[in-house]
Enzyme design. Structure first.
Site, mmCIF file in Angstrom:
data_model
loop_
_atom_site.group_PDB
_atom_site.id
_atom_site.type_symbol
_atom_site.label_atom_id
_atom_site.label_comp_id
_atom_site.label_asym_id
_atom_site.label_seq_id
_atom_site.Cartn_x
_atom_site.Cartn_y
_atom_site.Cartn_z
ATOM 1 N N SER A 176 -4.491 -12.707 7.350
ATOM 2 C CA SER A 176 -5.881 -13.040 7.040
ATOM 3 C C SER A 176 -6.175 -12.805 5.559
ATOM 4 O O SER A 176 -6.755 -13.665 4.882
ATOM 5 C CB SER A 176 -6.803 -12.176 7.912
ATOM 6 O OG SER A 176 -8.072 -12.076 7.336
ATOM 7 N N SER A 177 -5.748 -11.648 5.043
ATOM 8 C CA SER A 177 -6.012 -11.338 3.635
ATOM 9 C C SER A 177 -5.315 -12.329 2.722
ATOM 10 O O SER A 177 -5.861 -12.733 1.693
ATOM 11 C CB SER A 177 -5.523 -9.927 3.293
ATOM 12 O OG SER A 177 -6.186 -8.991 4.089
ATOM 13 N N TRP B 96 -1.505 6.338 8.851
ATOM 14 C CA TRP B 96 -1.759 4.969 8.365
ATOM 15 C C TRP B 96 -0.599 4.504 7.509
ATOM 16 O O TRP B 96 -0.398 3.310 7.315
ATOM 17 C CB TRP B 96 -3.068 4.905 7.582
ATOM 18 C CG TRP B 96 -2.957 5.205 6.123
ATOM 19 C CD1 TRP B 96 -2.932 6.440 5.554
ATOM 20 C CD2 TRP B 96 -2.848 4.261 5.043
ATOM 21 N NE1 TRP B 96 -2.814 6.326 4.190
ATOM 22 C CE2 TRP B 96 -2.764 5.000 3.846
ATOM 23 C CE3 TRP B 96 -2.821 2.868 4.978
ATOM 24 C CZ2 TRP B 96 -2.635 4.396 2.598
ATOM 25 C CZ3 TRP B 96 -2.694 2.272 3.726
ATOM 26 C CH2 TRP B 96 -2.611 3.036 2.562
ATOM 27 N N SER C 218 -20.577 -3.230 -12.586
ATOM 28 C CA SER C 218 -20.696 -3.937 -13.861
ATOM 29 C C SER C 218 -21.756 -5.035 -13.811
ATOM 30 O O SER C 218 -22.137 -5.569 -14.848
ATOM 31 C CB SER C 218 -19.347 -4.547 -14.254
ATOM 32 O OG SER C 218 -18.368 -3.540 -14.331
ATOM 33 N N THR D 108 -9.040 2.851 -17.083
ATOM 34 C CA THR D 108 -10.077 3.337 -16.187
ATOM 35 C C THR D 108 -11.126 4.114 -16.981
ATOM 36 O O THR D 108 -12.340 3.959 -16.767
ATOM 37 C CB THR D 108 -9.467 4.237 -15.094
ATOM 38 O OG1 THR D 108 -8.301 3.585 -14.579
ATOM 39 C CG2 THR D 108 -10.437 4.468 -13.978
ATOM 40 N N LYS E 215 -13.462 1.844 -18.817
ATOM 41 C CA LYS E 215 -14.529 1.302 -17.976
ATOM 42 C C LYS E 215 -15.698 2.275 -17.904
ATOM 43 O O LYS E 215 -16.860 1.886 -18.042
ATOM 44 C CB LYS E 215 -13.993 1.025 -16.564
ATOM 45 C CG LYS E 215 -13.219 -0.277 -16.475
ATOM 46 C CD LYS E 215 -13.137 -0.743 -15.035
ATOM 47 C CE LYS E 215 -12.500 -2.108 -14.927
ATOM 48 N NZ LYS E 215 -13.340 -3.204 -15.403
ATOM 49 N N GLU F 198 -3.010 -1.552 -3.291
ATOM 50 C CA GLU F 198 -4.074 -1.558 -2.288
ATOM 51 C C GLU F 198 -5.240 -0.668 -2.719
ATOM 52 O O GLU F 198 -6.407 -0.981 -2.472
ATOM 53 C CB GLU F 198 -3.513 -1.098 -0.930
ATOM 54 C CG GLU F 198 -4.533 -0.910 0.178
ATOM 55 C CD GLU F 198 -5.152 -2.211 0.671
ATOM 56 O OE1 GLU F 198 -4.570 -3.288 0.410
ATOM 57 O OE2 GLU F 198 -6.222 -2.154 1.304
ATOM 58 N N ASP G 169 -19.431 -24.282 -2.311
ATOM 59 C CA ASP G 169 -18.715 -23.540 -1.264
ATOM 60 C C ASP G 169 -17.398 -23.087 -1.894
ATOM 61 O O ASP G 169 -17.195 -23.251 -3.099
ATOM 62 C CB ASP G 169 -18.462 -24.394 -0.014
ATOM 63 C CG ASP G 169 -18.347 -23.524 1.245
ATOM 64 O OD1 ASP G 169 -17.624 -22.504 1.184
ATOM 65 O OD2 ASP G 169 -18.972 -23.837 2.256
ATOM 66 N N ARG H 185 -2.618 18.411 4.986
ATOM 67 C CA ARG H 185 -3.318 17.331 5.681
ATOM 68 C C ARG H 185 -2.757 17.188 7.080
ATOM 69 O O ARG H 185 -1.658 17.624 7.366
ATOM 70 C CB ARG H 185 -3.047 15.987 5.001
ATOM 71 C CG ARG H 185 -3.444 15.864 3.624
ATOM 72 C CD ARG H 185 -2.907 14.562 3.044
ATOM 73 N NE ARG H 185 -3.703 13.417 3.506
ATOM 74 C CZ ARG H 185 -3.554 12.189 3.028
ATOM 75 N NH1 ARG H 185 -2.655 11.950 2.103
ATOM 76 N NH2 ARG H 185 -4.300 11.209 3.465
ATOM 77 N N HIS I 242 -0.047 1.247 -3.391
ATOM 78 C CA HIS I 242 -0.830 1.619 -4.570
ATOM 79 C C HIS I 242 -1.706 0.484 -5.081
ATOM 80 O O HIS I 242 -2.893 0.706 -5.315
ATOM 81 C CB HIS I 242 -0.005 2.250 -5.682
ATOM 82 C CG HIS I 242 -0.941 2.999 -6.572
ATOM 83 N ND1 HIS I 242 -1.463 4.219 -6.236
ATOM 84 C CD2 HIS I 242 -1.575 2.630 -7.696
ATOM 85 C CE1 HIS I 242 -2.357 4.580 -7.131
ATOM 86 N NE2 HIS I 242 -2.448 3.638 -8.033
ATOM 87 N N HIS J 9 -8.451 6.277 11.889
ATOM 88 C CA HIS J 9 -9.518 6.391 10.884
ATOM 89 C C HIS J 9 -9.063 5.769 9.559
ATOM 90 O O HIS J 9 -9.774 4.956 8.973
ATOM 91 C CB HIS J 9 -9.905 7.857 10.685
ATOM 92 C CG HIS J 9 -10.782 8.094 9.488
ATOM 93 N ND1 HIS J 9 -12.095 7.698 9.455
ATOM 94 C CD2 HIS J 9 -10.524 8.657 8.286
ATOM 95 C CE1 HIS J 9 -12.617 8.010 8.275
ATOM 96 N NE2 HIS J 9 -11.679 8.591 7.537
ATOM 97 N N TYR K 269 -6.305 -0.302 -5.647
ATOM 98 C CA TYR K 269 -7.120 -1.087 -6.580
ATOM 99 C C TYR K 269 -7.775 -2.261 -5.873
ATOM 100 O O TYR K 269 -8.857 -2.704 -6.271
ATOM 101 C CB TYR K 269 -6.270 -1.529 -7.772
ATOM 102 C CG TYR K 269 -5.730 -0.320 -8.503
ATOM 103 C CD1 TYR K 269 -6.613 0.548 -9.123
ATOM 104 C CD2 TYR K 269 -4.395 0.002 -8.499
ATOM 105 C CE1 TYR K 269 -6.165 1.694 -9.741
ATOM 106 C CE2 TYR K 269 -3.928 1.148 -9.110
ATOM 107 C CZ TYR K 269 -4.817 1.993 -9.727
ATOM 108 O OH TYR K 269 -4.373 3.135 -10.320
ATOM 109 N N HIS L 298 4.565 7.399 -7.547
ATOM 110 C CA HIS L 298 3.882 8.695 -7.676
ATOM 111 C C HIS L 298 3.408 9.202 -6.316
ATOM 112 O O HIS L 298 2.963 10.336 -6.207
ATOM 113 C CB HIS L 298 2.738 8.645 -8.710
ATOM 114 C CG HIS L 298 1.570 7.807 -8.315
ATOM 115 N ND1 HIS L 298 0.827 7.113 -9.235
ATOM 116 C CD2 HIS L 298 0.991 7.554 -7.127
ATOM 117 C CE1 HIS L 298 -0.153 6.470 -8.620
ATOM 118 N NE2 HIS L 298 -0.067 6.729 -7.342
ATOM 119 N N HIS L 299 3.514 8.352 -5.298
ATOM 120 C CA HIS L 299 3.249 8.841 -3.937
ATOM 121 C C HIS L 299 4.479 9.548 -3.366
ATOM 122 O O HIS L 299 4.450 10.019 -2.243
ATOM 123 C CB HIS L 299 2.855 7.681 -3.026
ATOM 124 C CG HIS L 299 1.576 7.020 -3.422
ATOM 125 N ND1 HIS L 299 0.359 7.412 -2.923
ATOM 126 C CD2 HIS L 299 1.305 6.040 -4.308
ATOM 127 C CE1 HIS L 299 -0.605 6.680 -3.463
ATOM 128 N NE2 HIS L 299 -0.050 5.832 -4.313
#
Lengths: 796, 333
Positions: free
Chosen positions: A171-172, A141, A270, A330, A333, A257, A106, A452, A255, A77, A259, A304-305
């Protein structure tokens, strides 16, 4: 709404019907649609996995699935929603909208764009093939070492996971290079960086995050692959390995990721808020800076993880402060969005509902994020359901709300049909209520101690709210089904959409819905932010005259080489699970595809000049971007070597085997090859056939000599008893220098290909850019070797 | 019968009762109840940050609601003023969150250093080892080894040294403080002083494989005299079994049990929990089930049926042997 009538331009567009036209398409709009539909399919799959998770947890002691299946479900998931749903759904919007919003025909590399899609599809299928093979990934994950080692995960489950992540990462990476070049180089005349729409800006930031954040996890996964397949010791505690290595490499990627997943949604909001408040975005420059700052700071907060991992109070304090600082841009925004709405005339369309929903829900997710920015609090919250609630407020309340806002906003542009606004608002409210019913109680569950990733729990204080949460999850499923109904109704018989249904502000609304293959009959010039809006409402009513087109509009021809190359990549990755022959076959197909790809338009005059807005050729800019990611790649490898230096529990140790005089010779040889490369480029630019052949061949030869030295060194070490498996020094040394050698080998192949072109008389002065790109790569690889030589051979 | 207003009120009140009843904070594994100095320090800052964030949320939501109510589109409304920004305002709401963060950051740093310090001299040391999927507790100064149920004296500093023999786990007993990972190859520690006698629940918080959910821990904080009594009982050799229990001991000694489990004076295996005083523990299988003879029998016959992935093999014991062995184990008080 007047689009100035223009003389119909001459367009060379490929015919576009049938399945084959979709397989070979290089049109960014079609690729966007392919990305969108594929990712939506994976999104439904990830949703079904989520429903099974919630069913299992609906009651204490649930028996819907086994413990092993449950672990696979939450692993798949998470992996699916991040890599196969939200990222490619964002990519769908990048693909479709970015060229339209910057006034381009293009992307910079249309065929690479197709290649990104097909590789993504291959990676997604490979990951999910694990279900059919009966060994779905089940280590989370985040795949923390050493649970992912052969010892603790003996089946192919982790293999499927790490291989498909590598494929998806490729790919990314390709897509990111492409979009950076597109945005920097293909903007309409007058569209300076600060005049770009916010969605384009956030896309640009995200591409830089991808280019810089993926290499560390790529290296982490390479280590895992070597540990699992070749018996190296990167995550082997007994051999001196450190399990925190994986956590650092993973979260340096992980991390940013976050964002990568959320900034596109910020960009969409926006765009949507100004359109429906009929006011310009409040403080656009500060919105741009804050988005870029969020991306920048995003690289400095990964640990921080790991507050519970035991890094010590100093690291905890530093990463805590860094994390809190991210809250400032943040918050800016959110305040600027509120100020955009303030004083407007707000049209409550479905898209606006979702955009406002994002402000509310992301605020909750952001504030709970501030709570666990404080390490003491995090020690109670991390790995509990509180974090599950937090991340879903960010990813569903944030990313998915943003994607739905974008879907309702741009659907008419993409399909040429309107969506049912009344049903759309029903869908919003259903999703909004069901989402909060599902996830708000999880804050409570985490606070009262529910961890979890548990497949079962005893009857007690957790039972009631788990049941509520499960009911909510089915409400979310109903809202998604409703969206499908709305979308199908629109496709079947929705009212035709005008070019500009929302009174939009950006360029995509200036062309028809859907746009023609060439996007714009004439590229519109830009004289400020919201030029199109000002043309309609501002004092300067008449649009500026478009620049005259000197020649007919050239659209890229379809190509089947992207799908062939991607097939090779997919087969090679799957081969790692089957047989080495399959890997070789896949690699050969990839090489064949890549060479044909490269030569397909060689000498096509329409492809000769690709200089863009920055005055730099696309290919050169693309190469620089790629080199940026390569810096991170080798930086990670070298950092690991240094971190593991002296940790081997057995010999031989570096000073016992390293032969500095011989390596000095090979280093000198590689340096000289750079000189020959310079001469080769100069010769090609002059059109001096003899010298260009001489120096190209010489560079390749010097590269081969370097590889010969390396082969000698490796065999010598093996005879001395230093192998990949011998100790940590062997593992880190061979993987680092081996990957460098692999880069040199690719460079030699590239040079030989250029030499063959030259010998056939097909490499003239007008092709110098191709030699220049190869040269950039070659010089970079040489510089990397100097760093390796200094740090590994010379520093004691 | 039409529902009367009074009836409706009662339903509403009952509804609230259900919601609030479902929201009891003082539950055995709650992180919002502090029973040690560390947990109290964490809870204080937890509370502070919670109120600050709720305050920010209320401001944002109020402004959002106000804007949506105040500025809807009306037919024929003229174009609003095209404001493009306001530097002073924007500088203001860049600085303001920074100041709010200072309110959070300063006590955060203080608590980090206060709660991660070295344990004071004279602290009781316990080595905590996280195994797939159970907890081993060693008291080096007392010469004791036990599993899954940790006894600590109230009011005395304790230092838990966390060691990982297989994969990463995380030791978490919320009422005694935050979690800390058990990382193979590293030694982490938690220093705390439990302040109130009682029974506190916890469980592994880092995903560690198939039975991650079944890796629970119970901590008994005893009054100092009760702790002394517990230590004395644990130090004593296990009583010699009689009757059915003696048969069980015979089953134990001739089965594979001895390869993994220690019963002092009987066997010396180290891969599974020490069973010397198994009968003094309330649960079996790391908090899986109450340690009744019935449950132990079921466990001995098919451990994997109760605990997925469990490392203990199916011993192929028949019902009578399993029951005798269960009786023996339960007798090891």
């Amino acid at each position: 709404m007047a689009i100035r009538p223009l003389a119909f331009p001459q367009v060379h567009a490929p015919a576009a019907t049938g399945v084959w036209s979709w397989i070979t398409t290089v049109d960014h709009k079609r690729i966007g649609i392919l990305y969108g539909t594929t990712a939506f399919g994976f999104f439904l799959l990830g949703g079904i996995e989520a429903l099974l998770i919630r069913l299992q947890l609906a009651r204490p002691g649930g028996t819907v699935v086994s413990a092993e299946t449950f672990n696979a479900l939450f692993t798949m998931h998470g992996t699916t929603m991040i890599f196969l749903a939200v990222m490619p759904l964002n990519a769908a919007l990048f693909n479709y909208m970015i060229p339209l919003m910057i006034g381009a025909r293009d992307v910079a590399f249309p065929r690479l764009n197709a290649l990104s899609y097909w590789i993504f599809l291959g990676g997604g299928l490979l990951l999910n093939a694990s279900w059919l093979a009966g060994t779905p990934p089940d280590a989370g994950w985040f795949g923390y070492a050493n649970l992912t080692s052969r010892q603790f995960s003996p089946s192919a489950s982790v293999d499927f996971w790490m291989l498909s992540l590598q494929v998806l990462g490729a790919s990314s990476m390709i897509a990111a290079v492409n979009f950076i070049v597109t945005i920097l180089n293909l903007r309409a005349p007058g569209m300076s960086l600060m005049r770009m729409p916010l969605f384009v800006w956030m896309t640009l930031v995200v591409q830089f995050l991808i280019v810089l954040a993926f290499p560390p996890v790529t290296v982490g996964l390479i280590f895992l692959t070597f540990d699992r397949f070749f018996g190296t010791h990167f995550y082997d505690v007994g051999a001196g390995g450190d399990l925190h290595l994986w956590q650092h490499l993973f979260w340096i990627f992980g991390h940013p990721e976050v964002y990568i997943l959320i900034l596109p949604a910020f960009g969409i909001v926006s765009e949507v808020l100004p359109t429906f408040a009929r006011k310009p975005l409040f403080g656009a420059p500060i919105m741009i800076y804050s988005g870029a700052l969020i991306g920048f700071f995003g690289f400095g907060v990964w640990s921080h993880h790991m507050f519970a991992a035991g890094m010590g109070p100093v690291a905890d304090a530093a990463f805590s402060i860094a994390t809190m600082i991210i809250a400032i841009p943040t918050g800016v925004k959110i305040f600027n969005w509120l100020a955009t709405l303030w004083g407007g005339t707000i049209r409550a369309t479905t898209a606006l509902h979702f955009a406002v929903g994002l402000i509310g829900l992301f605020t909750i997710g952001g504030l709970s994020g501030i709570m666990h920015a404080s390490p003491p609090v995090d020690l109670q919250q991390t790995d509990s359901y509180f974090v599950v609630a937090h991340l879903h407020y960010v990813l569903i309340g944030g990313s998915l709300s943003g994607l739905f806002a974008g879907a309702y906003y741009w659907w008419p542009k993409i399909t040429g049909r309107l969506l049912d606004e009344r049903l759309g608002r029903c869908q919003f409210w259903l999703l909004f209520v069901a989402f909060n019913v599902t996830f708000f109680p999880q804050h409570y569950l985490g606070a009262v101690g529910m961890p979890r990733r548990i497949y079962t729990y005893p009857d007690g204080p957790w039972s009631f709210w788990n049941l509520v949460s499960t009911l909510g999850a089915f409400g979310i499923a109903a809202a998604i089904l409703l969206f499908i109904v709305i979308a199908l109704r629109s496709l079947r018989g929705g009212a035709p959409a005008p070019a500009d249904p929302w009174d939009g502000r950006t360029l995509e609304w200036r062309t028809s819905s859907p746009p023609p293959p060439h996007n714009f009959d004439a590229i519109p010039p830009i004289y400020g932010r919201d030029t199109y809006w000002r043309e309609k409402h501002g004092p300067r009513r008449a649009p500026l005259a478009p620049p005259t087109e000197e020649h007919a509009i050239h659209l890229p021809a379809p190509s089947h080489w992207p799908v062939v190359t991607a097939l090779g990549v997919g087969v090679a990755a799957a081969g790692a699970l089957l047989h080495v022959a399959v890997i070789v076959a896949g690699a050969l197909v990839t090489l064949w595809g890549a060479f044909s790809f490269a030569l397909e338009h060689h000498r096509n005059p329409a492809h000769a000049h690709q200089a863009g807005g920055l005055g730099v050729d696309h290919r050169k800019l693309g190469m620089w971007t790629f080199i940026g990611s390569e810096c991170l790649f080798f930086g990670t490898l070298i950092a690991t070597y240094i971190a593991y230096k002296g940790r081997s529990v057995t010999g031989p140790h570096p000073h016992e085997v390293l032969n500095i005089p011989i390596t000095t010779a090979s280093t000198f040889d590689l340096l000289m090859s750079s000189l020959l490369m310079v001469l080769a480029l100069a010769a090609v630019q002059r059109g001096d056939r003899f010298q260009s052949r001489l120096w190209l061949g010489g560079t390749a030869l010097f590269g081969l000599i370097f590889l010969g030295f390396q082969a000698y060194e490796f065999t010598h070490f093996v005879r001395e008893g230093l192998t990949l498996q011998q100790n940590l020094f062997g593992s880190t040394f061979f993987v680092l220098t081996g990957f460098h050698g692999g880069h040199v080998s690719l460079g030699v192949l590239w040079l030989l290909a250029l030499l063959i072109l030259d010998l056939r008389g097909r490499l003239g002065a007008e092709d110098a850019i191709k030699v220049e790109a190869a040269g950039l790569y070659w010089h970079f690889v040489d510089v990397v070797w100097i760093v390796i030589f200094t740090l590994i051979y010379l520093v004691p | 019968m039409t529902p009367s207003p009074r009836h409706g009120l009662r339903v509403t009140l009952a509804g609230f009762a259900v919601v609030l009843g479902g929201c009891a904070w003082d539950t055995p594994q709650s992180s919002l109840v502090a029973r040690s100095d560390v947990a109290q320090a964490i809870l204080d800052i937890y509370g502070l940050i919670t109120w600050v964030t709720i305050g920010i949320a209320l401001v944002v939501f109020s402004v959002l609601a106000w804007v949506l109510v105040r500025y809807p589109d009306r037919p024929g409304a003229p174009l609003p003023r095209q404001t493009r920004g306001h530097s002073l305002l924007e500088i203001g709401w860049t600085i303001a969150p920074g100041l709010v963060l200072l309110v959070i950051a300063i006590p955060t740093i203080q608590v980090i250093f206060r709660t991660q310090g070295e344990a004071p001299r004279g602290a009781l040391e316990v080595v905590v080892r996280g195994w797939q999927w159970w907890w081993e507790f060693r008291y080096p100064s007392l010469g004791l080894v036990t599993a899954n149920e940790l006894h600590l004296p109230a009011g005395r500093p304790v230092v838990l040294r966390l060691e990982g023999p297989d994969v990463i786990h995380s030791f978490w007993v919320p009422q005694l403080g935050g979690k800390r990972d058990v990382v193979p190859g590293r030694i982490n520690h938690i220093a705390l002083t439990p302040d109130a006698p009682g029974e506190y629940l916890g469980q592994c918080a880092e995903f560690c494989g198939a039975s991650h959910a079944n890796m629970r821990v119970r901590v008994f904080v005893d009054t100092p005299p009760a702790f002394e009594r517990w230590v004395a009982a644990q130090k004593a050799p296990p009583a010699e079994p009689t009757g059915a229990a003696a048969d069980g001991k015979a089953v134990f000694t001739r089965s594979a049990c001895v390869g993994c489990h220690t019963i002092r004076g009987v066997s010396a295996g180290t891969l599974g929990p020490d069973l010397t005083h198994f009968g003094s523990r309330q649960t079996l299988g790391a908090g899986l089930l109450p340690a009744t003879v019935e449950n132990i029998t079921a466990w001995l016959r098919h451990p994997a049926a109760l605990k997925p992935g469990v490392k203990m093999p199916d011993l192929g014991l028949g019902e009578p042997d399993a029951r005798a062995l269960a009786t023996y184990l339960a007798s090891l008080k």
